[in-house]
Scaffold this motif. Structure first.
Motif, PDB file in Angstrom:
ATOM      1  N   GLY A  24      24.928  69.851  31.973  1.00  0.00           N
ATOM      2  CA  GLY A  24      25.052  68.563  31.311  1.00  0.00           C
ATOM      3  C   GLY A  24      26.326  68.506  30.494  1.00  0.00           C
ATOM      4  N   ARG A  82      21.609  73.367  30.222  1.00  0.00           N
ATOM      5  CA  ARG A  82      20.398  73.047  29.462  1.00  0.00           C
ATOM      6  C   ARG A  82      19.296  74.025  29.812  1.00  0.00           C
ATOM      7  NH1 ARG A  82      16.108  70.194  28.878  1.00  0.00           N
ATOM      8  NH2 ARG A  82      15.789  69.626  31.041  1.00  0.00           N
ATOM      9  N   THR A  83      19.219  74.344  31.095  1.00  0.00           N
ATOM     10  CA  THR A  83      18.300  75.371  31.568  1.00  0.00           C
ATOM     11  C   THR A  83      19.041  76.243  32.569  1.00  0.00           C
ATOM     12  OG1 THR A  83      17.469  74.039  33.409  1.00  0.00           O
ATOM     13  CG2 THR A  83      16.276  73.877  31.322  1.00  0.00           C
ATOM     14  N   VAL A 138      19.036  62.484  39.971  1.00  0.00           N
ATOM     15  CA  VAL A 138      19.178  63.932  40.080  1.00  0.00           C
ATOM     16  C   VAL A 138      20.244  64.202  41.136  1.00  0.00           C
ATOM     17  CG1 VAL A 138      18.039  66.119  40.605  1.00  0.00           C
ATOM     18  CG2 VAL A 138      16.761  64.288  39.446  1.00  0.00           C
ATOM     19  N   THR A 179      18.556  78.746  39.785  1.00  0.00           N
ATOM     20  CA  THR A 179      18.740  77.333  39.473  1.00  0.00           C
ATOM     21  C   THR A 179      19.238  77.155  38.044  1.00  0.00           C
ATOM     22  OG1 THR A 179      16.450  77.096  38.728  1.00  0.00           O
ATOM     23  CG2 THR A 179      16.893  76.622  41.061  1.00  0.00           C
ATOM     24  N   VAL A 190      22.833  74.053  41.262  1.00  0.00           N
ATOM     25  CA  VAL A 190      23.130  73.484  39.951  1.00  0.00           C
ATOM     26  C   VAL A 190      22.785  72.002  40.003  1.00  0.00           C
ATOM     27  CG1 VAL A 190      24.892  73.000  38.221  1.00  0.00           C
ATOM     28  CG2 VAL A 190      24.963  75.161  39.499  1.00  0.00           C
ATOM     29  N   GLU A 191      21.930  71.578  39.087  1.00  0.00           N
ATOM     30  CA  GLU A 191      21.535  70.176  38.990  1.00  0.00           C
ATOM     31  C   GLU A 191      22.305  69.482  37.883  1.00  0.00           C
ATOM     32  OE1 GLU A 191      17.385  69.379  38.385  1.00  0.00           O
ATOM     33  OE2 GLU A 191      16.884  69.951  40.441  1.00  0.00           O
ATOM     34  N   TRP A 192      22.408  68.166  38.048  1.00  0.00           N
ATOM     35  CA  TRP A 192      23.020  67.279  37.062  1.00  0.00           C
ATOM     36  C   TRP A 192      22.082  66.094  36.959  1.00  0.00           C
ATOM     37  CZ3 TRP A 192      27.669  68.187  34.606  1.00  0.00           C
ATOM     38  CH2 TRP A 192      28.316  67.109  33.979  1.00  0.00           C
ATOM     39  N   GLN A 193      21.371  65.951  35.847  1.00  0.00           N
ATOM     40  CA  GLN A 193      20.451  64.827  35.665  1.00  0.00           C
ATOM     41  C   GLN A 193      21.113  63.810  34.746  1.00  0.00           C
ATOM     42  OE1 GLN A 193      16.378  65.789  34.795  1.00  0.00           O
ATOM     43  NE2 GLN A 193      16.388  67.529  36.206  1.00  0.00           N
ATOM     44  N   GLU A 209      20.486  73.671  35.235  1.00  0.00           N
ATOM     45  CA  GLU A 209      20.779  72.259  35.008  1.00  0.00           C
ATOM     46  C   GLU A 209      21.956  72.159  34.053  1.00  0.00           C
ATOM     47  OE1 GLU A 209      19.257  68.279  32.745  1.00  0.00           O
ATOM     48  OE2 GLU A 209      17.721  69.789  33.203  1.00  0.00           O
ATOM     49  N   SER A 217      22.894  67.375  42.735  1.00  0.00           N
ATOM     50  CA  SER A 217      22.961  68.840  42.793  1.00  0.00           C
ATOM     51  C   SER A 217      24.070  69.288  43.723  1.00  0.00           C
ATOM     52  CB  SER A 217      21.633  69.425  43.267  1.00  0.00           C
ATOM     53  OG  SER A 217      21.409  69.103  44.625  1.00  0.00           O
TER      54      SER A 217
END
Length: 186
Positions: A97, A85-86, A171, A93, A130-133, A95, A173
């Motif tokens: 999904g 997504r970003t 959140v 960094t 890497v984030e996963w929201q 994100e 990561s």
């Protein structure tokens, strides 16, 4: 064009490009309510023009190196996808999904596809985090984060307004050294 096998003969990961807008819309229509439980994608992709526009926005993100979108095909049919997504390469960094239509749920496709794109981001683009929201009520997506070896960083209370309801967002990561250690241990 390229496709990456997701570990069996029936499923693969491919770029999801604007010329696939009709196929993408058909896929979203098949899973509209299921996909829309926790994510706004079906509320944005409602007709051919909005489908094309959504995919073009990701083509533009890819060109600017700030995001990517990939489709998951099973037996030649688009059934879901994963995305960044970003993505901020300078700061390391991103994100990630996902989404799936009901017929593809429970087969491990998102986990396998997310591994492919996270590995690419870490190894090819130098992404460090890497984030996963995920909505706190979305047990399936939380299970993916766990299978990916992510750590729960915290909860953003009532931070996501979706279809008139406020959701807590968890959140999760994974950091590049953790990713490499887990991958090399597989």
């Amino acid at each position: 064009m390229y496709a990456i096998s997701l570990g069996d003969d029936a499923s693969e990961l491919r770029p999801l490009e604007p010329w696939r807008a009709e196929e993408f819309l058909t896929h979203i229509d098949r899973g509209r309510e299921f996909i829309g439980q926790y994510v706004g994608l079906p509320d944005v992709v409602t007709d051919l023009a909005s489908s094309r526009s959504f995919l073009q926005s990701y083509a533009d993100k890819a060109a600017a190196d700030v995001g990517r979108i990939y489709g998951i095909w099973m037996d030649g049919k688009l059934v879901g996808g994963v995305l960044f997504r970003t993505m901020d390469v300078q700061h390391g960094t991103a994100e990630a999904g996902c989404w799936l239509e009901p017929s593809a749920a429970g087969k491990g496709l998102v986990t396998r596809a997310a591994r492919v794109i996270i590995d690419w981001a870490v190894e090819e683009r130098g992404i460090h985090r890497v984030e996963w929201q995920v909505a706190a009520a979305n047990a399936a997506s939380i299970a993916v984060a766990r299978r990916l070896g992510m750590t729960k960083d915290g909860v953003l209370r009532e931070s996501y307004l979706h279809r008139g309801n406020r959701y807590d967002i968890e959140v999760w990561s994974v950091l590049a050294p953790e990713w490499r250690a887990a991958r090399d241990g597989r």
